[in-house]
Design a protein around this motif. Sequence first.
Motif, short mmCIF file in Angstrom:
data_model
loop_
_atom_site.label_atom_id
_atom_site.label_comp_id
_atom_site.label_asym_id
_atom_site.label_seq_id
_atom_site.Cartn_x
_atom_site.Cartn_y
_atom_site.Cartn_z
N ILE A 123 0.87 -1.17 0.00
CA ILE A 123 0.00 0.00 0.00
C ILE A 123 0.91 1.22 0.00
CG2 ILE A 123 -1.75 1.32 1.25
CD1 ILE A 123 -2.73 -1.35 2.40
N ASP A 124 0.71 2.08 -0.97
CA ASP A 124 1.50 3.29 -1.11
C ASP A 124 0.55 4.47 -0.89
OD1 ASP A 124 4.29 4.13 -2.68
OD2 ASP A 124 2.69 5.60 -2.86
N PHE A 125 0.88 5.35 0.06
CA PHE A 125 -0.04 6.46 0.31
C PHE A 125 0.72 7.74 0.66
CE2 PHE A 125 0.51 4.39 4.40
CZ PHE A 125 0.50 5.40 5.34
N SER A 126 0.02 8.83 0.41
CA SER A 126 0.54 10.16 0.75
C SER A 126 -0.63 10.97 1.28
CB SER A 126 1.16 10.83 -0.47
OG SER A 126 0.19 10.97 -1.50
N PHE A 127 -0.31 12.11 1.86
CA PHE A 127 -1.38 12.97 2.38
C PHE A 127 -0.95 14.42 2.33
CE2 PHE A 127 1.02 11.48 6.10
CZ PHE A 127 1.39 12.68 6.68
N THR A 128 -1.95 15.28 2.36
CA THR A 128 -1.73 16.73 2.42
C THR A 128 -2.74 17.30 3.41
OG1 THR A 128 -3.25 17.09 0.57
CG2 THR A 128 -0.90 16.90 0.05
#
Length: 139
Positions: A73-78
Motif C-alpha cells: 500500500i502506497d499512500f501520501s497525504f496533504t
Amino acid sequence: MSIINLQNGNFQIPDKIVFSKDKNYNDILKLVQPNKIWDIQNGYKWIYFDDIEIDKLFFHIGVCFYNDKLFCIDFSFTEKQEKNLTWDNWNEKEEVNRKETYDKWLTKNMGSKRNFEWGKVSAYFDRKAGSSSIVIKYQ
C-alpha cells in the motif's frame, strides 16, 4: 485514529474498508468503488483512492496486488486537497520536506519501529517520479 494496525499490518480507510492480507483483489472490488484501477498485465494490479479524509488530512492511496494477493500500500497525504499539480509548480525542496513530514507522521503514529513480522513501513522520496510517499510492503 491509527490507520495502520501494528499487530497485523491491516490498513483501514474510515467508513470504507480494512485492507488485510486475507482479502484478495476481487474481495476489495466487491466492497468499495475506487477512483481508478490499473491492471499492468504482469500480475500487478492497482486500486486507487483519492481525497480520503482522515484526521483532517487528505490521503491518496494506492493498493497493489500481485497475483491477486495484497503486495503493498502506497499512500501520501496533504493538509488540503491539491488540484492541478504539474511540473511547473513542483519543487524538489518541498518534496523532500514532504518526505520528512511523512517520517515524523510515522514516528508519531507508530513509534520508531518500521519492520514487523507481517512486513515493513517506510517513507521515501523518489527523485525520478518527483514524489514522496509512505509504503507498506507486505511479506
